[in-house]
Design a protein around this motif. Sequence first.
Motif, PDB file in Angstrom:
ATOM      1  N   ARG A 162       0.828  -1.078   0.376  1.00 56.91           N
ATOM      2  CA  ARG A 162       0.016   0.477  -0.266  1.00 56.91           C
ATOM      3  C   ARG A 162       0.720   1.462  -0.042  1.00 56.91           C
ATOM      4  NH1 ARG A 162      -3.633  -0.132   4.948  1.00 56.91           N
ATOM      5  NH2 ARG A 162      -3.676  -1.945   4.290  1.00 56.91           N
ATOM      6  N   ARG A 163       0.374   2.316  -0.449  1.00 58.42           N
ATOM      7  CA  ARG A 163       1.118   3.687  -0.612  1.00 58.42           C
ATOM      8  C   ARG A 163       1.249   3.901   0.528  1.00 58.42           C
ATOM      9  NH1 ARG A 163       0.249   6.947  -5.008  1.00 58.42           N
ATOM     10  NH2 ARG A 163      -1.667   5.931  -4.640  1.00 58.42           N
ATOM     11  N   ARG A 164       0.851   4.103   1.630  1.00 57.38           N
ATOM     12  CA  ARG A 164       1.055   4.564   3.020  1.00 57.38           C
ATOM     13  C   ARG A 164       2.078   3.799   3.517  1.00 57.38           C
ATOM     14  NH1 ARG A 164      -2.638   3.886   8.518  1.00 57.38           N
ATOM     15  NH2 ARG A 164      -1.028   4.442  10.061  1.00 57.38           N
ATOM     16  N   SER A 165       3.074   2.899   3.423  1.00 53.00           N
ATOM     17  CA  SER A 165       4.036   2.669   3.594  1.00 53.00           C
ATOM     18  C   SER A 165       4.912   2.095   2.298  1.00 53.00           C
ATOM     19  CB  SER A 165       4.136   1.227   4.046  1.00 53.00           C
ATOM     20  OG  SER A 165       3.402   0.996   5.357  1.00 53.00           O
ATOM     21  N   ALA A 166       5.036   2.321   1.209  1.00 51.30           N
ATOM     22  CA  ALA A 166       5.708   2.338   0.177  1.00 51.30           C
ATOM     23  C   ALA A 166       7.419   2.656   0.555  1.00 51.30           C
ATOM     24  CB  ALA A 166       4.898   2.917  -0.839  1.00 51.30           C
ATOM     25  N   HIS A 167       7.245   3.880   1.018  1.00 51.50           N
ATOM     26  CA  HIS A 167       8.721   4.533   1.825  1.00 51.50           C
ATOM     27  C   HIS A 167       9.449   3.794   2.552  1.00 51.50           C
ATOM     28  CE1 HIS A 167       6.652   5.289   5.497  1.00 51.50           C
ATOM     29  NE2 HIS A 167       7.263   4.983   6.172  1.00 51.50           N
ATOM     30  N   ARG A 168       8.982   2.600   2.830  1.00 48.09           N
ATOM     31  CA  ARG A 168       9.505   1.158   3.811  1.00 48.09           C
ATOM     32  C   ARG A 168       9.418  -0.049   2.785  1.00 48.09           C
ATOM     33  NH1 ARG A 168       5.592   1.787   8.502  1.00 48.09           N
ATOM     34  NH2 ARG A 168       6.450   2.513   9.965  1.00 48.09           N
ATOM     35  N   LEU A 178       6.541  -6.365  -4.867  1.00 45.98           N
ATOM     36  CA  LEU A 178       6.388  -7.605  -6.073  1.00 45.98           C
ATOM     37  C   LEU A 178       5.373  -6.935  -6.007  1.00 45.98           C
ATOM     38  CD1 LEU A 178       8.830 -10.542  -4.670  1.00 45.98           C
ATOM     39  CD2 LEU A 178       9.408  -7.822  -6.150  1.00 45.98           C
ATOM     40  N   TRP A 179       4.175  -7.766  -7.246  1.00 48.72           N
ATOM     41  CA  TRP A 179       2.497  -7.808  -7.712  1.00 48.72           C
ATOM     42  C   TRP A 179       2.615  -9.177  -8.443  1.00 48.72           C
ATOM     43  CZ3 TRP A 179      -1.123  -5.181  -6.479  1.00 48.72           C
ATOM     44  CH2 TRP A 179      -2.292  -5.771  -7.107  1.00 48.72           C
ATOM     45  N   ILE A 180       1.677  -9.647  -8.087  1.00 49.91           N
ATOM     46  CA  ILE A 180       1.501 -10.919  -9.123  1.00 49.91           C
ATOM     47  C   ILE A 180      -0.348 -10.595  -9.632  1.00 49.91           C
ATOM     48  CG2 ILE A 180       0.431 -13.207  -8.587  1.00 49.91           C
ATOM     49  CD1 ILE A 180       3.377 -13.630  -6.539  1.00 49.91           C
ATOM     50  N   ASP A 181      -0.623 -10.663 -10.768  1.00 47.13           N
ATOM     51  CA  ASP A 181      -1.886 -10.878 -11.174  1.00 47.13           C
ATOM     52  C   ASP A 181      -2.016 -11.717 -11.269  1.00 47.13           C
ATOM     53  OD1 ASP A 181      -0.113  -8.763 -14.276  1.00 47.13           O
ATOM     54  OD2 ASP A 181      -1.884  -7.878 -11.850  1.00 47.13           O
ATOM     55  N   GLY A 182      -1.818 -13.100 -11.703  1.00 42.96           N
ATOM     56  CA  GLY A 182      -2.412 -14.481 -11.357  1.00 42.96           C
ATOM     57  C   GLY A 182      -3.616 -14.376 -12.428  1.00 42.96           C
ATOM     58  N   GLN A 240     -13.248  -8.977  -4.204  1.00 44.93           N
ATOM     59  CA  GLN A 240     -12.634  -9.098  -5.456  1.00 44.93           C
ATOM     60  C   GLN A 240     -13.372  -7.509  -5.194  1.00 44.93           C
ATOM     61  OE1 GLN A 240     -13.847 -12.771  -7.580  1.00 44.93           O
ATOM     62  NE2 GLN A 240     -11.458 -13.217  -7.330  1.00 44.93           N
ATOM     63  N   ALA A 241     -14.350  -7.393  -5.394  1.00 44.21           N
ATOM     64  CA  ALA A 241     -15.107  -5.762  -4.988  1.00 44.21           C
ATOM     65  C   ALA A 241     -14.114  -4.919  -4.756  1.00 44.21           C
ATOM     66  CB  ALA A 241     -16.074  -5.974  -5.174  1.00 44.21           C
ATOM     67  N   PHE A 242     -13.782  -4.961  -3.784  1.00 49.03           N
ATOM     68  CA  PHE A 242     -13.161  -4.400  -2.880  1.00 49.03           C
ATOM     69  C   PHE A 242     -11.912  -4.232  -2.755  1.00 49.03           C
ATOM     70  CE2 PHE A 242      -9.267  -4.456   0.448  1.00 49.03           C
ATOM     71  CZ  PHE A 242      -9.349  -3.756   1.272  1.00 49.03           C
ATOM     72  N   GLU A 243     -11.248  -5.309  -3.559  1.00 50.51           N
ATOM     73  CA  GLU A 243      -9.395  -4.684  -4.034  1.00 50.51           C
ATOM     74  C   GLU A 243      -9.819  -3.839  -5.391  1.00 50.51           C
ATOM     75  OE1 GLU A 243      -8.054  -9.387  -3.437  1.00 50.51           O
ATOM     76  OE2 GLU A 243      -9.006 -10.374  -5.230  1.00 50.51           O
ATOM     77  N   ARG A 244     -10.429  -4.811  -6.517  1.00 51.69           N
ATOM     78  CA  ARG A 244     -10.112  -3.689  -7.243  1.00 51.69           C
ATOM     79  C   ARG A 244     -10.561  -2.830  -6.975  1.00 51.69           C
ATOM     80  NH1 ARG A 244     -14.048  -7.974  -9.438  1.00 51.69           N
ATOM     81  NH2 ARG A 244     -15.577  -7.047  -8.631  1.00 51.69           N
ATOM     82  N   GLY A 245     -10.958  -2.153  -5.999  1.00 47.59           N
ATOM     83  CA  GLY A 245     -11.343  -0.396  -5.630  1.00 47.59           C
ATOM     84  C   GLY A 245     -10.212  -0.024  -4.685  1.00 47.59           C
ATOM     85  N   TRP A 246      -9.749  -1.112  -4.281  1.00 47.06           N
ATOM     86  CA  TRP A 246      -8.098  -0.541  -2.755  1.00 47.06           C
ATOM     87  C   TRP A 246      -7.260  -0.422  -4.168  1.00 47.06           C
ATOM     88  CZ3 TRP A 246      -6.961   0.712   1.775  1.00 47.06           C
ATOM     89  CH2 TRP A 246      -5.364   0.625   1.473  1.00 47.06           C
ATOM     90  N   PHE A 247      -7.012  -1.328  -5.265  1.00 48.61           N
ATOM     91  CA  PHE A 247      -6.263  -0.824  -6.005  1.00 48.61           C
ATOM     92  C   PHE A 247      -6.063  -0.236  -7.568  1.00 48.61           C
ATOM     93  CE2 PHE A 247      -5.730  -5.808  -5.432  1.00 48.61           C
ATOM     94  CZ  PHE A 247      -4.788  -6.001  -4.287  1.00 48.61           C
ATOM     95  N   VAL A 303      -8.127   3.212  -6.259  1.00 46.10           N
ATOM     96  CA  VAL A 303      -7.115   3.893  -5.399  1.00 46.10           C
ATOM     97  C   VAL A 303      -5.817   4.384  -4.871  1.00 46.10           C
ATOM     98  CG1 VAL A 303      -7.836   5.397  -3.557  1.00 46.10           C
ATOM     99  CG2 VAL A 303      -9.935   4.411  -5.082  1.00 46.10           C
ATOM    100  N   ASP A 304      -5.546   3.495  -4.557  1.00 48.57           N
ATOM    101  CA  ASP A 304      -4.546   3.073  -3.996  1.00 48.57           C
ATOM    102  C   ASP A 304      -3.090   3.361  -4.864  1.00 48.57           C
ATOM    103  OD1 ASP A 304      -2.425   2.798  -1.823  1.00 48.57           O
ATOM    104  OD2 ASP A 304      -1.928   1.348  -2.938  1.00 48.57           O
ATOM    105  N   GLY A 305      -3.637   2.298  -6.920  1.00 50.33           N
ATOM    106  CA  GLY A 305      -2.188   2.467  -7.232  1.00 50.33           C
ATOM    107  C   GLY A 305      -1.043   1.869  -7.567  1.00 50.33           C
ATOM    108  N   THR A 306      -1.612   0.372  -6.219  1.00 52.32           N
ATOM    109  CA  THR A 306      -0.376  -0.023  -6.252  1.00 52.32           C
ATOM    110  C   THR A 306       0.541  -0.834  -7.786  1.00 52.32           C
ATOM    111  OG1 THR A 306      -1.810  -0.503  -4.144  1.00 52.32           O
ATOM    112  CG2 THR A 306      -0.294  -2.570  -4.534  1.00 52.32           C
TER     113      THR A 306
END
Length: 188
Positions: free
Chosen positions: A127-133, A138-142, A168-175, A177-180
């Motif tokens: 998540r963006r909030r902790s990107a500095h850490r 790494l990202w997996i689309d699957g 799945q609906a939550f994570e689509r929205g999260w990703f 907005v967050d631009g993960t």
Amino acid sequence: MTGSVASEDDWSFIADGIAARLGLTEGVVAVDGPSGAGKSTFAAELVRALGDRGRRSVLISTDDFATWDDPAAWWPELERDILRAYERHHDYTYRPRVWVDGTPTVGPRVWIRWQPLLVIEGVTSARRRSAHRLAAALWIDGPSATERLRRAVARDGEADRGNLMRWQAFERGWFAVDGTRDRCTVIG
């Protein structure tokens, strides 16, 4: 590999390459992506591959914190109990969720010895909030959303299909907005 279904041998091969290429000796590595994409399997293989190279690591799953009703707002608990202690090179403790008859409760305290690498896998781990850490994100689309849902239902049970569809609906929205994904190295 993007969009395909990776086998354990594929994840093992990819993890070996990532471990060699990253060259990390210390830091936090996030493994993020949608549910059912293969994050847990890959993260376990990454910890193994790091260990094969003499790099000690610990694996923490966001599943130890998230619940159906609280898919992301638990992050301050992970920061307080794990990330802050990790950054001070201290051992840490946390209380993972324990599921009994489909209901999460806070489980007994787990003690983790500090290791130079901390791998956090799961939805929202990069998540963006902790990107500095993060030393690496790494990202997996699957596979497709339909296949990921099938895999998640096979893993968690038919009784959780509705929860998994809402997830799945939550994570689509999260990703979105967050631009993960845009901040991560896409590996599969």
